[in-house]
Design a protein around this motif. Structure first.
Motif, short mmCIF file in Angstrom:
data_model
loop_
_atom_site.label_atom_id
_atom_site.label_comp_id
_atom_site.label_asym_id
_atom_site.label_seq_id
_atom_site.Cartn_x
_atom_site.Cartn_y
_atom_site.Cartn_z
N LYS B 141 0.71 -1.31 -0.02
CA LYS B 141 -0.07 0.02 -0.01
C LYS B 141 0.84 1.24 0.10
O LYS B 141 0.65 2.24 -0.75
CB LYS B 141 -0.90 0.09 1.20
CG LYS B 141 -2.05 -0.94 1.11
CD LYS B 141 -3.06 -0.86 2.59
CE LYS B 141 -4.17 -1.66 2.44
NZ LYS B 141 -4.82 -1.57 3.58
N ARG B 178 -10.65 0.66 -1.88
CA ARG B 178 -12.10 1.30 -1.78
C ARG B 178 -11.84 2.63 -1.66
O ARG B 178 -12.54 3.34 -2.37
CB ARG B 178 -13.02 0.42 -1.16
CG ARG B 178 -13.03 0.46 0.30
CD ARG B 178 -13.96 -0.19 0.95
NE ARG B 178 -13.73 -0.03 2.31
CZ ARG B 178 -14.58 -0.81 3.08
NH1 ARG B 178 -15.58 -1.45 2.80
NH2 ARG B 178 -14.14 -0.82 4.56
N SER B 179 -11.14 3.10 -0.62
CA SER B 179 -11.03 4.29 -0.29
C SER B 179 -10.06 5.15 -0.95
O SER B 179 -9.99 6.31 -0.89
CB SER B 179 -10.58 4.48 1.32
OG SER B 179 -9.45 4.11 1.49
N TYR B 180 -9.30 4.59 -1.90
CA TYR B 180 -8.34 5.47 -2.67
C TYR B 180 -8.17 5.01 -4.18
O TYR B 180 -7.67 3.99 -4.33
CB TYR B 180 -6.85 5.27 -1.93
CG TYR B 180 -5.55 5.92 -2.66
CD1 TYR B 180 -5.62 7.39 -2.94
CD2 TYR B 180 -4.74 5.23 -3.38
CE1 TYR B 180 -4.54 7.85 -3.40
CE2 TYR B 180 -3.78 5.57 -4.02
CZ TYR B 180 -3.75 7.19 -3.99
OH TYR B 180 -2.60 7.75 -4.67
#
Lengths: 165, 574
Positions: B141, B178-180
């Motif tokens: 990540k 999902r958030s980036y």
């Protein structure tokens, strides 16, 4: 200046809250209230932030929030039909009959609930819009407030309008 | 595998060849894992700030992520300046910080600091890895976040016990968060609207920034400029995306930009903004900024659009991809460009250019710093990688060294970090062993990370350090002269070292120039030495100021030109 309620879903991870709070303090944005708790999906937290600012500031706030890696999705609730509620717990002096009667009467008028009783105090629970909660608090001030706890606003869109992934 | 081995393996799988760091207690397992492999080369700096700047210079000059490894506590706090520097200029970096063992976190343990808390405001993201099983995913990540979207530094904080625990190694090839989900491609309709506006423009201006460099947009940018025939300017961070010698290029804009760039910004009717963020050093007083311009802004970060200046047509996307599409749209409609009006606009620009705002009074007695930079460009044929520190010398380097290519001009634009130049040059030289790498610095800045001369010796880095020594913090002195009635409060550098002896004590070559007539000869000598670091101490005019200049509160059309040169009557027009 426009009062704005922003609802957001963020990853339920440690540190996510401080990123949001840090963003507001670092960039000098106002926070009137901020509430956060897990949702039905335990990987997500839902946060409601009440802030104010010009249109361009609100736009920056939403963009900056979206930029945080842990923010999954957000909406400006005040852009559409929405419901916003707040919970207040208030402890007042209720030491004699007159005081106890008056507190009970006011509480009934505002449709609150008495949730704790002692010899000298009543503790009331009241849910409603911020305006109602504040009106109730003003009314009680004539008696004697020992302490007030407000939850800050939680908001939700009306009808089909929903913040979900 | 242990956490430490996993960490190193992750770096190998990311094809990282070089990392910059400094060991310490909490990092010892990781350093041991490093010792037991030979794919990754570790560069030992002399101070953790140097590690961060070196990784930053590596990243800026290559486009690849820079990697730093430091220990907990002071290792981290020393790195913070370097992290913030990278953050302000959107540089992709992954900083691995060791942390005290999990059971000690929060106990005020030896060399403990809340790394995630301390770095939070100056990173794109950060992680505290609590389980060895999460380590590889966190690393994946970290690299993904650091290098995608608007790049930036990411910190991975790893407690010592995690580096000693074992887990199976699995490094995901791809990752989806999902958030980036940064968008690369611009919105087709918005790009079409942008092109429409460019075709209507009569007094157009193209203003490019660091995003054009980071987004590798030079090719479509140059194509578009050529197709349109529009004038263009660049921020300090964007220099090189358009070649300095391009006939459309008017020089840098902003506080110390050229007169023609700033006037054209002020008078334009349509502005195309490419990966720039309307920094206060660029816009001058916002209320006076470009009053008649209709603005098209391309940026990969939506929050950079409309932040300081209202934008009519926002286009969110990678500069390279968006410009390539816009260039092909323009190519099909070249006959619609307002050639006659634009030709008149160029005539106006030529009149502004005729003021020669970068002229300065030359001297036979004292060395003018501008002259040194010009000579340096001549000697290096304009092909050097140039790093700088912060202050007057930085502005002169930006003004007088013409960068033909992106990623050649390496400086701390956003944070303005003195001490950046030397360690950054280390990273650049290691990334480009055969290239000429020069650090233009000043006598105040160079002292701030001077310890890295020792790193240069250890790795035989043949840097050329050109120090414009005016015995002052020149930019501070300049502001005190202009705005504080010449009260030079603590802006002098008393008790400077003998820089030649200093360089020699570290095992390098030192040279000094005191006469204007010797500059050329000494620079040629210095750059002719290919295998050793040369420190050139150039004794320059202490009174020289950076011109032209927009003072605080003034607009682009209210520049001060160099009082020492040119036709006064004409200058008053300015």
């Amino acid at each position: 200046m426009k009062r704005t309620i922003i609802s957001l879903l963020l990853e339920n991870e440690s540190g996510a809250l401080s990123r949001v709070a840090g963003l507001f303090s670092a960039r000098g944005y106002n926070i009137e209230s901020l509430t956060v708790a897990p949702t039905d999906d335990d990987s997500l937290s839902r946060m409601t932030i009440v802030t104010d600012g010009s249109d361009s500031i609100i736009e920056q706030i939403t963009k900056q929030l979206n930029k945080l890696i842990e923010v999954v999705k957000l909406i400006d609730l005040t852009e559409g039909e929405h419901i916003a509620r707040e919970l207040m717990l208030v402890k007042v002096v209720a030491a004699n009959n007159d005081q106890r009667e008056e507190v009970k009467r006011l509480n009934d008028i505002f449709r609150g609930r008495i949730i704790d009783v002692t010899d000298s105090t009543y503790t009331l629970e009241m849910t409603g819009t911020s305006a109602k909660v504040e009106a109730f608090m003003d009314t009680l001030a004539k008696i004697e407030i020992v302490e007030v706890v407000r939850s800050g606003i939680s908001g939700i869109g009306r009808g089909k309008r929903a913040l979900k992934i | 595998m242990t956490g430490a081995d996993i960490l190193i393996r992750c770096l190998q799988d990311e094809r990282i060849e070089l990392i910059f760091g400094y060991p310490g207690g909490a990092a010892l397992h990781i350093y041991d894992a490093l010792y037991r492999q030979d794919k990754i080369k570790h560069i030992l700096v002399r101070h953790e700030q140097g590690a961060a700047h070196a990784a930053d210079g590596y990243a800026r000059s290559t486009g690849k992520p820079g990697v730093v490894l430091v220990t907990s506590g002071p290792g981290v706090t020393n790195t913070v300046t370097g992290i913030a520097t990278a953050y302000m200029d959107s540089i992709p970096m992954v900083i691995i910080t060791a942390q005290v063992s999990s059971n000690l976190i929060g106990d005020d343990a030896f060399q403990e600091v809340d790394t995630v808390g301390i770095t939070r405001p100056c990173v794109k993201h950060n992680f505290l890895v609590k389980e060895v099983g999460e380590l590889a995913l966190a690393m994946k990540k970290a690299f993904y976040i650091a290098t995608s979207g608007r790049p930036g530094p990411v910190v991975v904080d790893v407690p010592k016990d995690v580096t000693n625990q074992s887990a199976a190694y699995h490094y995901p090839q791809r990752i989806n968060m999902r958030s980036y989900q940064p968008s690369r491609k611009g919105h087709r309709k918005q790009m079409a609207r942008g092109v429409e506006l460019l075709l209507k423009a009569e007094r157009p201006m193209i203003y490019t920034g660091g995003g054009a460099v980071l987004g590798e947009a030079q090719k479509p940018l140059r194509e578009l400029v050529e197709l349109l025939g529009f004038p263009c300017t660049s921020t300090l961070m964007g220099l090189g995306a358009i070649a300095a010698s391009d006939r459309h290029f008017l020089g840098m804009l902003g506080m110390h930009g050229t007169y023609e760039s700033n006037m054209a910004m002020h008078e334009c009717d349509v502005m195309l903004v490419v990966g720039a963020r309307f920094d206060d050093r660029v816009t001058g007083e916002l209320e006076k900024f470009s009053p008649n311009a209709r603005i098209v802004q391309i940026d990969i970060d939506p929050s950079s659009i409309g932040k300081n200046v209202a934008v009519e047509i926002p286009i969110v996307g990678n500069c390279n991809e968006v410009l390539a599409q816009m260039a092909s749209m323009v190519a099909a409609r070249c006959d619609e460009i307002q050639r006659t009006a634009v030709a008149q606009w160029w005539q106006q620009i030529e009149r502004w250019k005729a003021l020669k705002s970068l002229d300065y009074a030359s001297s036979d007695e004292v060395i003018k710093p501008q002259y040194v930079v010009q000579k340096m460009m001549e000697v290096t044929a304009g092909e050097a990688f140039v790093t700088s520190d912060v202050g007057q010398h930085q502005m002169w380097a930006a003004q007088y060294y013409g960068f033909e290519q992106p990623r050649r001009w390496i400086n701390s634009g956003g944070l303005g970090t003195m001490g950046f130049g030397l360690p950054a040059a280390i990273g650049v030289q290691l990334a480009h062993p055969q290239a000429t790498v020069a650090c233009i610095t000043g006598d105040a800045s160079i002292i701030m990370c001077i310890q890295e001369l020792s790193t240069c010796k250890q790795y035989d880095l043949p840097l050329k350090i050109i120090s414009l020594n005016n015995r002052y913090m020149g930019m501070v002195r300049q502001w005190q002269e202009f705005f504080y009635d010449r009260r030079y409060s603590h802006s002098y550098m008393d008790a400077l070292p003998d820089f030649i002896a200093l360089a020699e004590s570290f095992g390098h070559v030192g040279m000094r120039v005191e006469q204007p007539g010797e500059v050329d000869k000494v620079l040629r000598e210095a750059f002719a030495i290919k295998d050793r670091l040369v420190f050139v101490d150039v004794i320059t005019d202490p009174t020289e100021n950076v011109y032209p200049m927009i003072a605080a509160g003034k607009g682009h059309h209210e520049m001060h030109l160099n009082p020492g040169q040119g036709d006064d009557a004409e200058r008053e027009l300015a």
